[in-house]
Write a protein that holds these residues in place. Structure first.
Motif, mmCIF file in Angstrom:
data_model
loop_
_atom_site.group_PDB
_atom_site.id
_atom_site.type_symbol
_atom_site.label_atom_id
_atom_site.label_comp_id
_atom_site.label_asym_id
_atom_site.label_seq_id
_atom_site.Cartn_x
_atom_site.Cartn_y
_atom_site.Cartn_z
ATOM 1 N N SER A 25 0.810 -1.219 0.000
ATOM 2 C CA SER A 25 0.000 0.000 0.000
ATOM 3 C C SER A 25 0.840 1.265 0.000
ATOM 4 O O SER A 25 0.363 2.326 -0.356
ATOM 5 C CB SER A 25 -0.893 0.017 1.229
ATOM 6 N N ILE A 63 -5.811 1.978 -2.197
ATOM 7 C CA ILE A 63 -6.561 0.894 -2.830
ATOM 8 C C ILE A 63 -6.821 1.216 -4.294
ATOM 9 O O ILE A 63 -6.684 0.343 -5.171
ATOM 10 C CB ILE A 63 -7.890 0.639 -2.077
ATOM 11 N N SER A 76 -3.896 -3.247 2.560
ATOM 12 C CA SER A 76 -4.546 -2.041 3.074
ATOM 13 C C SER A 76 -3.464 -1.098 3.585
ATOM 14 O O SER A 76 -2.389 -1.536 3.982
ATOM 15 C CB SER A 76 -5.553 -2.389 4.175
ATOM 16 N N GLY A 104 -10.271 1.114 3.533
ATOM 17 C CA GLY A 104 -9.708 0.488 2.346
ATOM 18 C C GLY A 104 -10.575 -0.653 1.841
ATOM 19 O O GLY A 104 -10.766 -0.824 0.626
ATOM 20 N N HIS A 108 -12.290 -0.973 -1.914
ATOM 21 C CA HIS A 108 -11.804 -2.046 -2.799
ATOM 22 C C HIS A 108 -12.891 -2.463 -3.784
ATOM 23 O O HIS A 108 -14.002 -2.779 -3.383
ATOM 24 C CB HIS A 108 -11.348 -3.234 -1.952
ATOM 25 N N LEU A 115 -7.514 -8.577 -0.841
ATOM 26 C CA LEU A 115 -7.061 -7.473 -0.008
ATOM 27 C C LEU A 115 -6.724 -8.006 1.380
ATOM 28 O O LEU A 115 -7.553 -8.632 2.024
ATOM 29 C CB LEU A 115 -8.156 -6.401 0.090
#
Length: 192
Positions: A25, A63, A76, A104, A108, A115
């Protein structure tokens, strides 16, 4: 940037590689820019190491970028605090990281990407437990253990992993961030 990669068909086509791919991330990368970052509830402000340009990264933006890149597993946004940090600071950081994970997850958009939430908590057993349990409650498809390899001893790093791993579901994938020496790989695989 991510728009060029997206137009090229995503990372797999861009790199002509069809094997599994994971992106981060940016939380650790922001950690490495400690002199220029400002962490707030909204996200992180920092300056580019290339040209000094002011940049901002929110959980949603992290994201969005990773959705555009198209990796198979994405992370995340988390705050990766320095070692050592006080218990009070680390607790605030864990709670913020959990809120960012929720944001996040809501941002998504791709079913073809997994994730992962990132467990933080520094060297504190109660905070590693708090972080892991909160992320498990959010029901991610997999979990990462972060905040390791940030200056602590090997013994402390192994404790940090032990503190977190027992609260993560055995049936879901786990990813240990920032660790890669042969000795550490063996030690950490043995820990789960």
């Amino acid at each position: 940037g991510e728009k060029i990669v997206e137009k090229a068909g995503g990372l797999h086509k861009f790199m002509n590689y069809d094997g599994p791919m994971l992106t981060d991330s940016g939380g650790f990368q922001v950690f490495s820019l400690a002199d220029t970052r400002k962490i707030k509830e909204e996200g992180v402000s920092f300056k580019s190491h290339l040209n000094g340009e002011a940049l901002f990264l929110s959980p949603e933006k992290a994201i969005e970028i990773q959705n555009a890149l198209g990796a198979d597993i994405i992370m995340s946004l988390d705050e990766c605090p320095a070692y050592p940090s006080t218990h009070a600071y680390m607790k605030d950081s864990v709670d913020r990281t959990t809120r960012w994970a929720q944001r996040g997850k809501e941002a998504h958009k791709r079913d073809d990407q997994m994730l992962f939430g990132i467990v933080q908590g520094g060297e504190y057993e109660d905070l590693r437990e708090r972080s892991a349990k909160a992320l498990v409650d959010l029901d991610f498809p997999g979990y990462s253990i972060g905040g390791t390899s940030v200056g602590e001893s090997k013994e402390t790093m192994y404790k940090m992993i032990d503190y977190a791993i027992k609260f993560l579901p055995f049936e879901k994938p786990r990813y240990l961030m920032g660790v890669g020496t042969p000795e550490d790989l063996v030690e950490c695989v043995l820990r789960g």
